[in-house]
Scaffold this active site. Sequence first.
Site, mmCIF file in Angstrom:
data_model
loop_
_atom_site.group_PDB
_atom_site.id
_atom_site.type_symbol
_atom_site.label_atom_id
_atom_site.label_comp_id
_atom_site.label_asym_id
_atom_site.label_seq_id
_atom_site.Cartn_x
_atom_site.Cartn_y
_atom_site.Cartn_z
ATOM 1 N N HIS A 141 -7.461 -1.741 5.745
ATOM 2 C CA HIS A 141 -6.693 -0.460 6.213
ATOM 3 C C HIS A 141 -7.234 0.817 5.729
ATOM 4 O O HIS A 141 -8.424 0.821 4.919
ATOM 5 C CB HIS A 141 -5.186 -0.787 5.620
ATOM 6 C CG HIS A 141 -4.212 -0.094 6.481
ATOM 7 N ND1 HIS A 141 -4.182 0.012 7.745
ATOM 8 C CD2 HIS A 141 -3.149 0.663 6.100
ATOM 9 C CE1 HIS A 141 -3.041 0.832 8.346
ATOM 10 N NE2 HIS A 141 -2.455 1.295 7.251
ATOM 11 N N ASP A 182 5.769 4.360 4.844
ATOM 12 C CA ASP A 182 6.747 3.328 5.578
ATOM 13 C C ASP A 182 6.740 2.104 4.979
ATOM 14 O O ASP A 182 7.635 1.240 5.146
ATOM 15 C CB ASP A 182 6.302 3.071 7.010
ATOM 16 C CG ASP A 182 5.021 2.915 7.368
ATOM 17 O OD1 ASP A 182 4.049 3.409 6.432
ATOM 18 O OD2 ASP A 182 4.533 2.023 8.030
ATOM 19 N N HIS A 206 0.776 -1.237 -0.153
ATOM 20 C CA HIS A 206 -0.022 -0.071 0.101
ATOM 21 C C HIS A 206 0.888 1.180 0.119
ATOM 22 O O HIS A 206 1.874 1.055 0.275
ATOM 23 C CB HIS A 206 -0.969 0.049 1.098
ATOM 24 C CG HIS A 206 -0.375 0.082 2.489
ATOM 25 N ND1 HIS A 206 0.394 -0.912 3.025
ATOM 26 C CD2 HIS A 206 -0.517 0.901 3.595
ATOM 27 C CE1 HIS A 206 0.739 -0.466 4.300
ATOM 28 N NE2 HIS A 206 0.170 0.509 4.663
#
Lengths: 305, 305
Positions: free
Chosen positions: B142, B66, B62
């Site tokens: 998410h 990070d 995604h």
Amino acid sequence: MEFELRILGSSSATPSTNRHHTAQVLTLGNQYHLIDCGEGTQMQLMQYKIKYQRICNIYISHLHGDHYFGLAGLLSTMHLQGRHTPLHLFGPPGLSEILSLQFRYSGTNLCYKLIFHELDTACFTQIFEDEEITVHTIPMEHRIPCCGFLFREKPKPYPLIKEKLPDFLTPPQLVRLKWGEDIRDAQGNVLVYHQEVTMPPKRSRSYAYCSDSRYRPELLPYLRHVDLLYHEATFTDEYRERAYYTFHSTARQAAELAAAAEVRRLLLGHFSVRYKDLTPLLEEAMEVFPATNLAIEGDVFSIQE
Amino acid sequence: MEFELRILGSSSATPSTNRHHTAQVLTLGNQYHLIDCGEGTQMQLMQYKIKYQRICNIYISHLHGDHYFGLAGLLSTMHLQGRHTPLHLFGPPGLSEILSLQFRYSGTNLCYKLIFHELDTACFTQIFEDEEITVHTIPMEHRIPCCGFLFREKPKPYPLIKEKLPDFLTPPQLVRLKWGEDIRDAQGNVLVYHQEVTMPPKRSRSYAYCSDSRYRPELLPYLRHVDLLYHEATFTDEYRERAYYTFHSTARQAAELAAAAEVRRLLLGHFSVRYKDLTPLLEEAMEVFPATNLAIEGDVFSIQE
């Protein structure tokens, strides 16, 4: 005021295990100015315990990844850690568009104000000023739009020698003396020469950051007498031709510029990964300009008043 | 065939000095599959002496920084080092647009072919197949589109027991026996039962990577009996509510999923920076599912045949 440069990274495009991509922190008083932000800069800031919420301005010289791929990560971390202070970002056209796209896809709405200042990298222009310093762009000659940055303290006042001050001086007259004016009467006759009642002002310190560029002797007027000059030195002089066609400089060229500009100290950086040992770069420069150092991760260069 | 996972980073969004952003290398035979590519991944690859030109596929779960802010840097370094082998990149919508913009402003024309495969992160779909493995997406839950990845070896042949093979078998019949078919005559009568002349095939190994997600028991069918399950465990269970509204999971939840899916081994990762010591996360998971490890930088998990 503290005037101190900390090197966070000094490798050219390809990093190696012990050299990081370009980034530097210039401490001016209690504010941090971050110059370039290669990949891993936020980790390096942590490594050297530099509180990145105290960074007020970030300057990006150009859009080659080794100079800015750490920026989006650092801005995100500042956000996640609840920064509220506005942050000024100076960079070439395109930077704002790239960041906006990244933040759009990550669903990030920064909780602090990011003020973007688009740079004209082809000009020597003042881009920032506060009470104590000015920052100018320095035009570089690279494959893509690129500039360096010149940080200068503003001229400082002439300290007054109290015991020498005549009693008749008014407060506005004292201010004028501090800024180097003589005091005259209505007819223009000098009543007090400022040299007689003041001491010489402290030096105004300066730092010039010359990012990726071909050797450019025409930079000389911008660099004259700076205290500290960082100049890229991707290659030793045996690769002078390679430096030319990749729009980079050699250590000797950096030193020639430093000598001609009569700077106080030269810092070499942006080393090609081919140099496991950087001594040849240093030695080559020192032959021309002895007051030379290598910009090594963690190194600190203080400029005293 | 080697089937080995190497952890390069396991921290959640905010990194710390000794924890890197998410990235893993899955070695399958002599090819490397890179899973996520947080900032600094190229440095971590160098740190562990992993030849990144051998990476054939990169999977991005995604577009939170990070998990991919190291990608543009890695792709650039592959280019600077003269890669010629095509590279397959699997990622969510937007990734290609971001990279294109970055490469446009840096004036980069990659010298190798970068083949982008846009993922539908909401589906369990096969996205890659070669002679030995398949890769599927696993839908995550998410804040932004996000998927995990399931790597599975294809079913393996039944080794023939030569001394038990009747002489009359033709080469095509031998192939059918190897793939678990019995040999019949024209009337359908069994001439040779494959169980009688073959050994059981070697196990088909599997690795499931569950990136950032809320606890999703509905993932169970995709994860059943995998050899190694990586599952994010951003928090301990006392922060279960926080995990829910930040779309993350707790160590206990990861362990509950592992237990229900009867996986062989569970790996916890994506640790919140609040855990200086990761023991509480490990202990919490091991109460529910003892065969649990922490995903620590440099750790290697081999799955034997």
